[in-house]
Scaffold this motif. Sequence first.
Motif, short mmCIF file in Angstrom:
data_model
loop_
_atom_site.label_atom_id
_atom_site.label_comp_id
_atom_site.label_asym_id
_atom_site.label_seq_id
_atom_site.Cartn_x
_atom_site.Cartn_y
_atom_site.Cartn_z
N VAL A 82 -0.21 23.91 29.08
CA VAL A 82 -0.78 25.18 28.43
C VAL A 82 0.23 26.20 28.79
CG1 VAL A 82 -2.57 26.98 28.83
CG2 VAL A 82 -3.14 24.42 29.44
N ASP A 83 0.29 27.16 27.74
CA ASP A 83 1.31 28.43 27.71
C ASP A 83 0.80 29.38 26.82
OD1 ASP A 83 3.37 29.76 28.15
OD2 ASP A 83 4.91 28.83 27.17
N ARG A 84 0.03 30.32 27.48
CA ARG A 84 -0.71 31.38 26.85
C ARG A 84 -0.40 32.77 27.47
NH1 ARG A 84 -5.22 30.05 28.51
NH2 ARG A 84 -5.79 31.66 29.88
N THR A 85 0.04 33.80 26.83
CA THR A 85 0.26 34.95 27.26
C THR A 85 -0.54 36.03 26.54
OG1 THR A 85 2.73 34.35 27.75
CG2 THR A 85 2.01 36.59 27.65
N THR A 86 -1.22 36.81 27.19
CA THR A 86 -2.09 37.86 26.91
C THR A 86 -1.69 39.12 27.52
OG1 THR A 86 -4.10 37.74 28.34
CG2 THR A 86 -3.79 36.22 26.10
N SER A 87 -2.58 40.13 27.25
CA SER A 87 -2.28 41.30 28.09
C SER A 87 -2.64 41.35 29.45
CB SER A 87 -3.10 42.63 27.42
OG SER A 87 -4.57 42.19 27.44
N LYS A 88 -3.36 40.21 29.96
CA LYS A 88 -3.73 39.89 31.07
C LYS A 88 -2.84 38.96 32.01
CE LYS A 88 -7.69 42.00 30.92
NZ LYS A 88 -8.07 43.26 31.76
N GLY A 89 -1.76 38.73 31.43
CA GLY A 89 -0.49 38.07 31.81
C GLY A 89 -0.47 36.46 31.08
N GLN A 90 0.36 35.76 31.67
CA GLN A 90 0.52 34.29 31.09
C GLN A 90 -0.18 33.46 32.05
OE1 GLN A 90 4.42 32.57 32.10
NE2 GLN A 90 4.54 31.61 30.09
N ALA A 91 -0.58 32.52 31.22
CA ALA A 91 -1.22 31.26 31.90
C ALA A 91 -0.30 30.11 31.50
CB ALA A 91 -2.92 31.05 31.20
N TYR A 92 0.19 29.43 32.40
CA TYR A 92 0.96 28.33 32.36
C TYR A 92 0.74 26.98 33.08
CZ TYR A 92 5.25 25.62 32.10
OH TYR A 92 6.21 24.56 32.00
N MET A 93 0.72 25.79 32.44
CA MET A 93 0.65 24.59 33.32
C MET A 93 1.79 23.35 32.51
SD MET A 93 -2.55 21.80 33.12
CE MET A 93 -1.86 20.27 32.87
N PRO A 94 2.76 23.20 33.32
CA PRO A 94 3.34 21.97 32.71
C PRO A 94 2.78 20.79 32.25
CG PRO A 94 3.57 21.88 35.06
CD PRO A 94 2.77 22.89 34.87
N GLY A 95 3.50 20.29 30.93
CA GLY A 95 2.90 19.16 30.77
C GLY A 95 3.50 17.89 31.28
N PHE A 96 2.79 16.76 31.01
CA PHE A 96 3.55 15.41 31.71
C PHE A 96 3.73 14.36 30.73
CE2 PHE A 96 1.02 17.65 34.77
CZ PHE A 96 1.96 17.53 36.23
N GLY A 97 3.96 14.96 29.17
CA GLY A 97 4.00 13.86 28.23
C GLY A 97 5.50 13.44 27.90
N GLY A 98 6.40 14.17 28.73
CA GLY A 98 8.06 13.61 28.61
C GLY A 98 8.78 14.63 27.67
N LYS A 99 8.41 15.81 27.42
CA LYS A 99 9.04 16.95 26.90
C LYS A 99 10.32 17.49 27.73
CE LYS A 99 6.08 19.95 26.09
NZ LYS A 99 4.95 19.77 26.81
N PRO A 100 11.38 17.94 27.37
CA PRO A 100 12.50 18.49 28.00
C PRO A 100 12.10 19.40 29.14
CG PRO A 100 13.10 18.27 25.96
CD PRO A 100 11.81 18.15 25.84
N THR A 101 11.22 20.37 29.05
CA THR A 101 10.62 21.25 30.08
C THR A 101 9.57 20.49 31.01
OG1 THR A 101 9.10 21.94 28.39
CG2 THR A 101 10.98 23.10 28.44
N ASP A 102 8.97 19.28 30.96
CA ASP A 102 8.06 18.61 31.72
C ASP A 102 8.78 18.27 32.81
OD1 ASP A 102 6.29 19.19 29.75
OD2 ASP A 102 6.23 17.07 29.41
N PHE A 103 8.05 18.47 34.13
CA PHE A 103 8.40 18.20 35.49
C PHE A 103 8.63 16.51 35.84
CE2 PHE A 103 7.97 17.26 39.95
CZ PHE A 103 9.15 17.88 40.42
N THR A 104 7.44 15.96 35.21
CA THR A 104 7.22 14.53 35.13
C THR A 104 6.77 13.96 34.17
OG1 THR A 104 6.91 14.94 37.62
CG2 THR A 104 6.05 12.66 36.59
N ALA A 105 7.40 12.79 33.76
CA ALA A 105 6.89 12.11 32.79
C ALA A 105 5.90 10.96 32.97
CB ALA A 105 8.03 11.95 31.37
#
Length: 361
Positions: A266-289
């Motif tokens: 999840v990567d969503r940014t609004t006026s209330k701030g950012q909501a972020y959760m890394p994925g686990f599908g194997g993208k370069p930015t994912d911590f674990t695949a």
Amino acid sequence: MPYTSYSILTDDDVHALYTYFRFGVTPVDVRAPDTKLPFPMNLRASLKVWNLLFLNKDAYQADPHQSAEWNRGRYLAQGAAHCSVCHTPRGFMMQEEAGLELSGGQVGTWYAPNITSDTASGIGSWTREELVEYLRTGRLRGKAQAAGDMGEAVEHSFQYLSAADVEAIATYVKGVPPIHDSRDSAPRFTAGKMSSELATLRGTDGIRSDNDAHPTGAELFQGNCASCHSAQGQGSKDGYYPSLFHNSATGSVNANNLIATILYGVDRTTSKGQAYMPGFGGKPTDFTALSDEEIALAGNYVLVHYGRADIPITAQDVAEVRRGGPTSPLLALSRIGIAAGVVIVLLILAFVIVRKRRRAH
């Protein structure tokens, strides 16, 4: 391009959109990528046939029996916001199913849930103010979080609408007739409770997640999820990391949103701030695949302990979402129809030729 929704816009609004795109958007000197559609979807004639069958060309007509706010909300929800494009199920020709408005539909990897006024299957248990908050922020603590396409809609569209327009949309959506799914006995926002198997893992050979050939769902959860969502799935105290119980993604009859969240994050940014959760599908930015089998194990652990245990996830389900979601039979049906039409034409031509030859003799 949801032109089927934009067709109800007034001429003034279409002109305003044109003016904005023409003069308000900074030009970018980059060639647009070529459209690559499979046959016969790459034939414009096929789209003309579909439009003749399903495109509504009538301008919006206000309902005199409803309030001005309700009519404004309906105009926005059915037009510019195109809510039904995602939240209404599709027929075999990919048309919106008449009579099932906003009762839930698959959109690629994500599932747009039922948002009718049904108290069990839809959002009938939400107040109007709660729906406004969700559209503004993409989050309703203890009930739902926006991700995927809905997260983008909140981030790039809904949060910028005027208070009056968001409230109008909420007024209209709250009044949509209820459509019930017989599989729902309670709202998806009330499923599950706090639970943990951490005690069963203590004293063993560590909490293994990505370094074991055969991890359990509990090990995968504790190794990849519990650090944010807490050992008992209750999330963080400030709600930044949501609870996994009383959560629309884990309480739904369709588990695709849970799968897609694990895969893509999840990567969503609004006026209330950012909501972020890394994925686990194997993208370069994912911590674990994680593999399809591991995501199915982790997902089932989450559903059994925090959501609907009667909705199992298989590795095949994960693979389908990873590929882009369920496919429509329309492409295969259209090709079969064209092939059948060609065969029929050839048979007719053969019959005519044979008949002429017989008459000549």
